[in-house]
Scaffold this active site. Structure first.
Site, mmCIF file in Angstrom:
data_model
loop_
_atom_site.group_PDB
_atom_site.id
_atom_site.type_symbol
_atom_site.label_atom_id
_atom_site.label_comp_id
_atom_site.label_asym_id
_atom_site.label_seq_id
_atom_site.Cartn_x
_atom_site.Cartn_y
_atom_site.Cartn_z
ATOM 1 N N GLU A 1 16.594 -16.859 -11.319
ATOM 2 C CA GLU A 1 15.978 -15.445 -11.468
ATOM 3 C C GLU A 1 15.269 -15.278 -12.798
ATOM 4 O O GLU A 1 14.316 -14.573 -13.043
ATOM 5 C CB GLU A 1 17.311 -14.588 -11.203
ATOM 6 C CG GLU A 1 16.946 -13.127 -11.561
ATOM 7 C CD GLU A 1 15.790 -12.442 -10.708
ATOM 8 O OE1 GLU A 1 15.452 -13.353 -9.750
ATOM 9 O OE2 GLU A 1 15.466 -11.284 -10.979
ATOM 10 N N LYS B 1 11.271 -13.785 -13.375
ATOM 11 C CA LYS B 1 10.966 -12.823 -14.047
ATOM 12 C C LYS B 1 9.950 -13.196 -15.108
ATOM 13 O O LYS B 1 8.994 -12.180 -15.105
ATOM 14 C CB LYS B 1 12.104 -12.480 -14.925
ATOM 15 C CG LYS B 1 13.430 -11.488 -14.210
ATOM 16 C CD LYS B 1 12.939 -10.195 -13.880
ATOM 17 C CE LYS B 1 12.339 -10.184 -12.389
ATOM 18 N NZ LYS B 1 13.042 -10.307 -11.248
ATOM 19 N N CYS C 1 0.918 -1.229 0.130
ATOM 20 C CA CYS C 1 0.067 0.094 0.141
ATOM 21 C C CYS C 1 1.023 1.275 0.100
ATOM 22 O O CYS C 1 2.038 1.408 0.606
ATOM 23 C CB CYS C 1 -0.950 0.000 1.245
ATOM 24 S SG CYS C 1 -2.190 -1.381 1.233
ATOM 25 N N TRP D 1 -2.863 -2.516 -1.543
ATOM 26 C CA TRP D 1 -2.721 -3.747 -1.921
ATOM 27 C C TRP D 1 -3.595 -4.763 -0.990
ATOM 28 O O TRP D 1 -3.093 -4.664 0.111
ATOM 29 C CB TRP D 1 -1.296 -4.263 -1.841
ATOM 30 C CG TRP D 1 -0.923 -5.572 -2.426
ATOM 31 C CD1 TRP D 1 -0.629 -5.915 -3.522
ATOM 32 C CD2 TRP D 1 -0.521 -6.704 -1.482
ATOM 33 N NE1 TRP D 1 -0.335 -7.387 -3.664
ATOM 34 C CE2 TRP D 1 -0.118 -7.890 -2.315
ATOM 35 C CE3 TRP D 1 -0.753 -7.098 -0.020
ATOM 36 C CZ2 TRP D 1 0.035 -9.110 -1.901
ATOM 37 C CZ3 TRP D 1 -0.423 -8.057 0.395
ATOM 38 C CH2 TRP D 1 -0.132 -9.286 -0.637
ATOM 39 N N LYS E 1 5.534 -4.270 -5.055
ATOM 40 C CA LYS E 1 7.166 -3.942 -5.108
ATOM 41 C C LYS E 1 7.704 -4.083 -3.605
ATOM 42 O O LYS E 1 8.696 -4.856 -3.537
ATOM 43 C CB LYS E 1 7.659 -2.859 -5.631
ATOM 44 C CG LYS E 1 8.989 -2.592 -5.575
ATOM 45 C CD LYS E 1 9.531 -2.084 -7.207
ATOM 46 C CE LYS E 1 11.081 -2.095 -7.083
ATOM 47 N NZ LYS E 1 11.322 -3.533 -7.744
ATOM 48 N N ARG F 1 3.573 0.032 -5.279
ATOM 49 C CA ARG F 1 3.252 -0.641 -3.817
ATOM 50 C C ARG F 1 1.916 -1.374 -3.736
ATOM 51 O O ARG F 1 1.868 -2.049 -2.767
ATOM 52 C CB ARG F 1 3.352 0.434 -3.022
ATOM 53 C CG ARG F 1 4.679 1.108 -2.606
ATOM 54 C CD ARG F 1 4.605 2.172 -1.784
ATOM 55 N NE ARG F 1 4.469 1.573 -0.378
ATOM 56 C CZ ARG F 1 5.467 1.318 0.227
ATOM 57 N NH1 ARG F 1 6.860 1.394 -0.139
ATOM 58 N NH2 ARG F 1 5.466 0.750 1.543
ATOM 59 N N HIS G 1 16.372 -35.539 -12.769
ATOM 60 C CA HIS G 1 15.694 -36.159 -11.541
ATOM 61 C C HIS G 1 14.193 -35.667 -11.704
ATOM 62 O O HIS G 1 13.635 -35.706 -10.407
ATOM 63 C CB HIS G 1 16.383 -35.963 -10.344
ATOM 64 C CG HIS G 1 17.822 -36.354 -10.548
ATOM 65 N ND1 HIS G 1 18.158 -37.576 -10.369
ATOM 66 C CD2 HIS G 1 18.774 -35.768 -10.559
ATOM 67 C CE1 HIS G 1 19.527 -37.726 -10.691
ATOM 68 N NE2 HIS G 1 20.040 -36.728 -10.589
ATOM 69 N N ASN H 1 -0.932 1.832 5.823
ATOM 70 C CA ASN H 1 -0.195 0.883 5.131
ATOM 71 C C ASN H 1 0.382 -0.193 6.451
ATOM 72 O O ASN H 1 0.988 0.269 7.252
ATOM 73 C CB ASN H 1 0.879 1.387 4.435
ATOM 74 C CG ASN H 1 2.044 0.506 3.976
ATOM 75 O OD1 ASN H 1 3.362 1.122 4.193
ATOM 76 N ND2 ASN H 1 1.875 -0.706 3.793
ATOM 77 N N GLY H 2 -0.075 -1.305 6.207
ATOM 78 C CA GLY H 2 0.248 -2.320 7.197
ATOM 79 C C GLY H 2 -0.857 -3.139 7.709
ATOM 80 O O GLY H 2 -1.650 -3.481 6.909
ATOM 81 N N GLU I 1 6.624 -13.836 -13.129
ATOM 82 C CA GLU I 1 5.979 -12.319 -12.258
ATOM 83 C C GLU I 1 5.355 -11.666 -13.303
ATOM 84 O O GLU I 1 4.349 -11.058 -13.208
ATOM 85 C CB GLU I 1 7.253 -11.749 -12.094
ATOM 86 C CG GLU I 1 7.833 -12.028 -10.508
ATOM 87 C CD GLU I 1 9.149 -10.962 -10.218
ATOM 88 O OE1 GLU I 1 8.922 -10.400 -9.164
ATOM 89 O OE2 GLU I 1 9.993 -11.081 -11.077
HETATM 90 C C1 G6P Z 1 8.518 -8.454 -3.838
HETATM 91 C C2 G6P Z 1 8.928 -7.844 -5.280
HETATM 92 C C3 G6P Z 1 10.321 -8.506 -5.655
HETATM 93 C C4 G6P Z 1 11.287 -8.527 -4.727
HETATM 94 C C5 G6P Z 1 10.818 -9.093 -3.275
HETATM 95 C C6 G6P Z 1 11.715 -8.692 -2.168
HETATM 96 O O1 G6P Z 1 8.065 -9.833 -4.185
HETATM 97 O O2 G6P Z 1 8.025 -8.065 -6.126
HETATM 98 O O3 G6P Z 1 10.748 -8.269 -7.105
HETATM 99 O O4 G6P Z 1 12.548 -9.419 -5.151
HETATM 100 O O5 G6P Z 1 9.568 -8.571 -2.797
HETATM 101 O O6 G6P Z 1 11.950 -7.420 -2.034
HETATM 102 P P1 G6P Z 1 12.934 -6.609 -1.448
HETATM 103 O O7 G6P Z 1 12.796 -5.123 -1.348
HETATM 104 O O8 G6P Z 1 13.251 -7.116 -0.070
HETATM 105 O O9 G6P Z 1 14.283 -6.921 -2.358
#
Ligand code: G6P
Length: 613
Positions: free
Chosen positions: A486, A490, A2, A75, A608, A27, A509, A101-102, A493
């Protein structure tokens, strides 16, 4: 998650709040809302499911005239993403309005008690409970607005960044935080409050980062900071480092693409001023301060979430390769719930772009309580992790707005590389000659990333061929393995294609059973150790008709016979492979997502900064 933003001053509040919300939309983007407090002491409240632009459209030409106001982008946690659950929320008598937020963890018991005392709730949110509580405390105790907020917060368990307005006290607003970030912008005759500095930087560079457990009572001229137990604090004004250009798209269609293309610069910025090639030395204040401890350290524990956890895996290889220290890499969310063995000799590194991820913060708190030295690798300056750690290193990647992390990851890996080499030097596990070689190589990386980015058009043609796949496999070994993870993350996501990253040899396996002519398999197959073995793994895929996309070393002609597509990256030291091999995978997922018409910068259900556990 949020995003919150608030304004009090001489300007029209609504445009500032809405623009700020757009900057904070990374956010959360389930719903948005504003509450404006006008000169007639009336609240103008507008809320809408969806994006900030949906809110703007629904507000249209309705009255927004006010010099005080606040807004929220949500969010969803408690309650579905709909207009009713959207913030701001009003108290029962309409006197107070809140954005939050929280999570208020004890909201259920507070709510039950309030209902028993006659309160009627309109939404399913935990937030509405808090504003009803404030109303009740103000009424029953006949205390000021400020006292009512402060007293109610002493009853709250959980995390929050809140802003509260009161109709009968239109000359000031109150912000408070515990566990969720809050920045206050100090302007000329005006103040701003936001979850991060991006809504503020356009108006003032002077900011205060509120500490946990603090309240800010803010009017247009002055600001008072106090703790929840009523101790007055002296606010510390800092100058912002970010600039406006860094939070705008700069001609790119999406922030993600802009951020991918920024990597030559962001990698450079993360080692700039820290390496001295001729002397073969590294200056990292946070590491240098712990020289004695690091010389004898027995173990490093790395915690993180999502992409930052992948950077941690790269860190494991780097620390073990160069500094010869055993490393454990842990999902922050798992680490804290399994009674881990931590002691005073441990060095715990938290990796986090935002510096606010709730699970990572909690893992660090646990490590701290056990006496470990805690260290942060973060991107957002002034965020919670750097403020709670014994020492740390900023990654200096600049603001990352796209929800899928790109430049923050390569900057984290750069910082980890420097740390590993610096600790290796302190421990005497690397020769000066070798260290100089590696630092010399690091200095070539920005140009090599630039070169890698030249494959963008070619990668787009590959994306067009595989964009309709329902699954994808990413394989790598050694330093290529975290990159496979990674790359798969990507793709998941931003394009909603199921993808798995696997150690190339482990494929035998299990995942090999999934391979058929429809399965694209992305393989990190550069000419480093294990090259021959990876080529064998590619053959195993080909024998089952899988489509191979190889990330290979420039000049490797042999691989063309093995793979359907070859994306070349420049030759590099194996330890620097993650910095280059990640780039084509970022581009591949970007183009696939665009072709599938997905919202690249704000993928569904994600945020994010995950400030809830
Ligand atoms: C969320 C974001 C990711 C990020 C993760 C950890 O899931 O969408 O992109 O890697 O949080 O966030 P941080 O700010 O701790 O790297």
């Amino acid at each position: 998650m949020c995003g919150i933003v608030a304004y009090i001053g001489h300007r029209e509040a609504y445009p500032i709040v809405v623009k700020g919300l757009k900057r904070l939309e990374y956010r959360g983007y389930d719903s948005a809302g504003v509450a404006l407090l006008n000169e007639k002491k009336e609240f103008l409240v507008y809320k809408k499911t969806g994006k900030v632009s949906d809110l703007e459209a629904s507000v249209g030409t309705q009255d927004t005239h006010a010099h005080t106001g606040m807004g929220h982008t949500r969010w969803a946690t408690h309650g579905a993403p709909n207009d009713l659950n959207a913030h701001p929320h009003l108290s029962q008598n309409g006197e107070f309005a809140i954005i939050h937020n929280g999570i208020i963890e004890n909201y259920a018991s507070l709510k039950k008690a309030l209902i028993d005392r006659g309160h009627i709730f309109k939404s399913e949110t935990d937030t509405e409970v808090l504003i009803h509580l404030i109303e009740e405390i103000a009424k029953n105790n006949e205390v000021t607005f400020e006292e009512a907020v402060r007293m109610s917060l002493t009853q709250v368990v959980g995390a929050y960044a809140i802003v509260i307005l009161s109709k009968t006290n239109p000359n000031y607003l109150i912000g408070a935080r515990k566990g969720s970030p809050m920045v206050i912008g100090v302007g000329e005759g005006e103040h701003f409050i936001a979850s991060d500095a991006t809504p503020i930087v356009e108006y003032t560079r002077n900011v205060i980062y509120l500490n946990d457990g603090e309240l800010a009572i803010v009017d247009n001229q002055k600001l008072t900071v106090k703790t929840i137990d009523n101790t007055i604090k002296t606010p510390y004004i800092q100058e912002l480092e970010i600039n406006l250009e860094s939070i705008e798209k700069g001609g790119f269609d999406h922030f993600m693409m802009k951020e991918i293309f920024e990597q030559p610069r962001s990698i450079l910025d993360s080692y700039r001023g820290r390496i001295h090639v001729n002397e073969a030395t590294i200056t990292m204040a946070g590491i240098d301060a712990f020289e004695d401890k690091l010389k004898n350290i027995k173990r490093i524990i790395i915690v993180g979430c999502g992409t930052s956890w992948h950077a941690g895996l790269v860190g494991e290889y780097l620390f073990e390769d160069f500094a010869r220290i055993p490393v454990e890499v842990e999902y922050a969310s798992e680490f804290r719930y399994r009674n881990p063995i931590i002691n005073e000799d441990d060095f715990v590194i938290a990796i986090s772009q935002s510096g606010e991820t709730a699970d990572t913060l909690a893992a660090l708190e646990l490590a701290k309580s056990k006496g470990a030295t805690i260290f942060g690798i973060c991107n957002v300056v002034g965020s919670s992790i750097p403020r709670m750690t014994d020492a740390g290193a900023y990654t200096h990647a600049g603001p990352e707005i796209g929800v899928a992390s790109t430049k923050a990851f390569t900057a984290q890996v750069t910082a980890l590389t420097l740390m590993a080499l610096s600790i290796a030097q302190k421990r005497g596990t690397i020769s000066t000659v070798r260290l100089r070689e590696l630092l010399t190589e690091l200095e070539t990386i920005p140009a090599k990333v630039e070169k890698t980015l030249e494959s963008n058009d070619y990668i787009k043609t590959i994306a067009a061929q595989i964009k309709d796949t329902r699954n994808a496999l990413y394989l790598g070994r050694g330093y290529g393995f975290p990159i496979a993870l990674e790359g798969a993350l990507k793709l998941k996501e931003i394009s909603y294609i199921h993808a798995e990253g696997y150690p190339a040899a482990e494929m035998k396996h299990g995942p090999i059973a999934l391979i058929d002519e429809e399965m694209p398999v992305v393989v990190i197959a550069t000419q480093h150790s294990n090259y021959e073995k990876v080529i064998s793994n590619i053959q195993e895929v080909r024998a089952r008709k899988g489509k191979v996309i190889a990330i290979a070393t420039k000049g490797d002609e042999h691989i063309k016979e093995q793979a359907d597509h070859v994306i070349y990256i420049p030759e590099c030291e194996e330890a620097m492979l993650p910095l280059l091999a990640t780039i084509p995978l970022q581009l591949l997922s970007y183009h696939i997502a665009v072709m599938r018409e997905c919202n690249v910068d704000q993928p569904r259900n994600l945020a994010k900064s995950v400030t809830v556990e």
